[in-house]
Write a protein that holds these residues in place. Structure first.
Motif, short mmCIF file in Angstrom:
data_model
loop_
_atom_site.label_atom_id
_atom_site.label_comp_id
_atom_site.label_asym_id
_atom_site.label_seq_id
_atom_site.Cartn_x
_atom_site.Cartn_y
_atom_site.Cartn_z
N MET A 1 38.27 125.74 126.29
CA MET A 1 37.06 125.31 125.54
C MET A 1 36.07 126.48 125.47
N GLU A 20 30.71 126.69 129.64
CA GLU A 20 31.56 125.66 129.07
C GLU A 20 30.84 124.35 129.31
N ARG A 22 31.83 121.69 130.52
CA ARG A 22 32.21 121.03 131.77
C ARG A 22 31.66 121.73 133.02
N GLU A 43 30.26 117.75 147.19
CA GLU A 43 30.76 117.75 145.80
C GLU A 43 30.99 116.35 145.26
N SER A 45 28.43 113.78 145.18
CA SER A 45 27.17 113.08 144.89
C SER A 45 26.57 112.35 146.08
N THR A 63 26.11 116.77 140.09
CA THR A 63 26.43 115.55 139.34
C THR A 63 25.79 115.61 137.95
N PHE A 65 25.99 118.22 134.28
CA PHE A 65 26.50 119.40 133.59
C PHE A 65 25.32 120.29 133.22
N GLN A 68 23.44 119.52 130.12
CA GLN A 68 22.48 118.41 130.14
C GLN A 68 21.08 118.90 130.51
N MET B 1 35.54 120.42 142.39
CA MET B 1 36.10 119.44 141.46
C MET B 1 35.63 119.75 140.05
N PRO B 3 35.95 118.86 136.06
CA PRO B 3 36.47 117.88 135.10
C PRO B 3 37.29 118.58 134.01
N ALA B 5 38.22 119.72 130.24
CA ALA B 5 37.32 120.26 129.22
C ALA B 5 36.93 119.19 128.21
N PHE B 6 35.74 119.33 127.67
CA PHE B 6 35.30 118.39 126.63
C PHE B 6 34.29 119.08 125.72
N GLY B 34 24.75 109.58 133.79
CA GLY B 34 25.96 110.29 134.22
C GLY B 34 26.34 110.06 135.68
N HIS B 35 25.61 109.19 136.39
CA HIS B 35 25.88 109.09 137.83
C HIS B 35 26.97 108.10 138.19
N VAL B 38 29.99 111.02 135.57
CA VAL B 38 30.31 112.39 136.00
C VAL B 38 31.21 112.38 137.25
N PRO B 39 30.91 111.57 138.28
CA PRO B 39 31.85 111.51 139.41
C PRO B 39 33.27 111.13 138.98
N MET B 41 34.62 111.71 136.06
CA MET B 41 35.20 112.85 135.34
C MET B 41 35.62 113.94 136.31
N LYS B 42 34.82 114.14 137.38
CA LYS B 42 35.17 115.15 138.37
C LYS B 42 36.47 114.78 139.08
#
Ligand SMILES: Cc1cc2nc3c(=O)[nH]c(=O)nc-3n(C[C@H](O)[C@H](O)[C@H](O)COP(=O)(O)OP(=O)(O)OC[C@H]3O[C@@H](n4cnc5c(N)ncnc54)[C@H](O)[C@@H]3O)c2cc1C
Ligand code: FES
Ligand code: FES
Lengths: 164, 284
Positions: A1, A20, A22, A43, A45, A63, A65, A68, B1, B3, B5-6, B34-35, B38-39, B41-42
């Motif tokens: 990406m 990226e 991600r 890692e 959260s 937690t 990106f 964001q 960790m 995720p 790709a997006f 995202g809470h 996102v976890p 996705m990770k």
């Protein structure tokens, strides 16, 4: 990406980084901007070692990106001290033994900083509840709570002195 | 960790978000705080080729305490719910519940919309929404529709929301005065082993209305209509509470996991419901 450039306002400076989508903010801060104050503890959260402030909110930067946070104001523990003096919270943690190994400390202090902005006169319970998202494997928390309460008092004294 | 790709999208209004959702179908998903996402996705339990960030859509945020109804935008964070005085005056149960979710950092990011849309039986807001008889507003390519919180949940992560719909707001009438959200968890920040949302109203020593819903005791939140009905007309004494607990036990279907075996969960469900009813009654 493919990577896209984004602007991050970190500790009062605008920095352009290539990320990226991600890429997690904690990695951008540590690896691209060399701000290694925020730590990676769990890692997942839970531990809060990666806590930074984003637009007046305490956020676990593992937690989120980096994309964001584009355009937002970010403060890490590096942004709290001035060039010639530690922040009151930092001296207070030192004086009251609020740390042992120090791994959780940047997250604790960044979180405590926001807590005191919102509640300058916290009770012991307020501090414990307010730091509930930050784990420490060493201190048993007692001295962390003491450090934050002492810092609150000191900050209030300084504020009064400035107003006098 | 790390995720998978997006591609990241950040539309500034609902129409733009919907058109991205429609264009990419199953490959697209919205992100609020995202809470939860996102976890996942990770852990690569969720793969989202197109992530649509709702943070710039201002119309999705905000709290409106009207004369009859209270409306909360989907992107309103748990932190905002806790600190909104008019909301706390009108519906204090929202604050009491939100304070029991996760920890401060998570509450600054986690939204009410994400909490109710997620479909995780561990989330706390869905049972509260059922207790309040809330209405969810959904917008999709064919316009807006509403769904009752009591009809929204089918199974874990399976809800009435279509993949191309965005939850925009929740709305409910001013609630009954007696309230309690009682949650048993293993440690601060944990999801519920069991939790109970209770609303009660009274006239002197008689209960004139009640509503009960339970969290994390089935693969959906459980609206315990019969349990609430057993309280109405009683003085909410120990016999009435025992009958309500018995009726609630018929409605839940807990399963064994790292929070304990089924008999333990049923026991805790009874304990939290008893405490919630007693506290709600004392506040009614
Ligand atoms: C350490 C930790 C502890 C936690 N403990 C608790 C707890 O005790 N109780 C609890 O209830 N929660 C808990 N949570 C979850 C937290 O409250 C989440 O933030 C919340 O469940 C989801 O809200 P979100 O805004 O972060 O949603 P996201 O993670 O952004 O989204 C969750 C899901 O909902 C969908 N979605 C989000 N918004 C919309 C919308 N407007 N329309 C359509 N779909 C949407 C997303 O596509 C995704 O599938 C915890 C989380 C963490 C990290
Ligand atoms: S590393 Fe982010 S919460 Fe532990
Ligand atoms: S001082 Fe070691 S983790 Fe807190």
């Amino acid at each position: 990406m493919k990577k896209t450039p984004i602007e991050l306002n970190v500790n009062g400076q605008t920095r352009t980084v290539l990320v990226e989508p991600r890429e997690l903010l904690i990695h951008t801060l540590r690896e691209q901007l060399e701000l290694t104050g925020p730590h990676v503890g769990c890692e997942t959260s839970h531990c809060g070692a990666c806590t930074v402030e984003i637009d007046g909110r305490s956020v676990k930067s593992c937690t989120l990106f980096a994309v964001q946070a584009a355009g937002a104001e970010i403060t890490t523990v590096e942004g709290l001290a001035s060039p010639d003096a530690l922040h009151v919270l930092q001296t207070s943690f030192r004086e009251h033994h609020g740390l042992q190994c120090g791994y959780c400390t940047p997250g604790m202090i960044t979180r405590a900083h926001r807590l005191l902005q919102e509640n300058p006169n916290p009770t012991e319970e307020d501090v414990r509840f307010g730091l509930a998202g930050n784990l420490c494997r060493c201190t048993g928390y007692q001295n962390i709570v003491k450090s934050v309460l002492a810092a609150a008092e000191e900050l209030n004294t300084q504020k009064e002195a400035a107003q006098a | 960790m790390i995720p998978a790709a997006f591609e990241y999208h950040r539309p500034s209004d609902i129409a733009a978000a919907l058109s991205i959702l429609t264009e990419y179908g199953d490959d697209a998903r919205v992100i609020a705080g995202g809470h939860s996402l996102v976890p996942m996705m990770k852990l690569r339990m969720a793969e989202v080729p197109h992530l649509i960030d709702l943070q710039d859509i201002g119309t999705l945020r905000g709290i409106d305490v009207g004369a009859d109804r209270i409306r909360i935008g989907a992107m309103t964070t748990q932190h905002d719910l806790i600190n909104h005085d008019a909301l706390t005056n009108a519906a204090p149960t929202i604050r009491e519940t939100a304070l029991q979710i996760a920890d401060p950092q998570v509450r600054y990011m986690g939204t009410i919309g994400g909490n109710v849309a997620n479909g995780d039986p561990g989330n706390d807001m869905p049972a509260l929404m059922q207790c309040l008889d809330a209405t969810f507003y959904l917008t999709g390519p064919n316009g807006e529709r509403t769904v009752s919180a009591r009809e929204f949940y089918f199974a874990a992560y399976a809800t009435d929301r279509e993949d191309d719909e965005i939850l925009t707001a929740i709305e409910f009438a001013h609630p009954m005065p007696g309230f309690a959200y009682e949650k048993q968890k293993r440690k601060i920040g944990d999801y519920a082993t069991a939790a109970a949302a209770v609303l009660i109203q009274r006239d002197g020593e008689r209960c004139t209305g009640a509503s009960i819903a339970m969290t994390n005791l089935s693969d959906t939140p459980v609206f315990a209509e019969d349990a609430a009905a057993t309280l109405v007309g009683t003085a909410v004494d120990s016999a009435a509470i025992a009958a309500a607990i018995e009726a609630m036990q018929q409605a839940i279907d807990p399963s064994e996991d790292n929070r304990g075996p089924v008999p333990f969960k049923r026991h805790i469900a009874g304990v939290v419901l008893q405490r919630a009813i007693e506290r709600a009654w004392s506040r009614a």
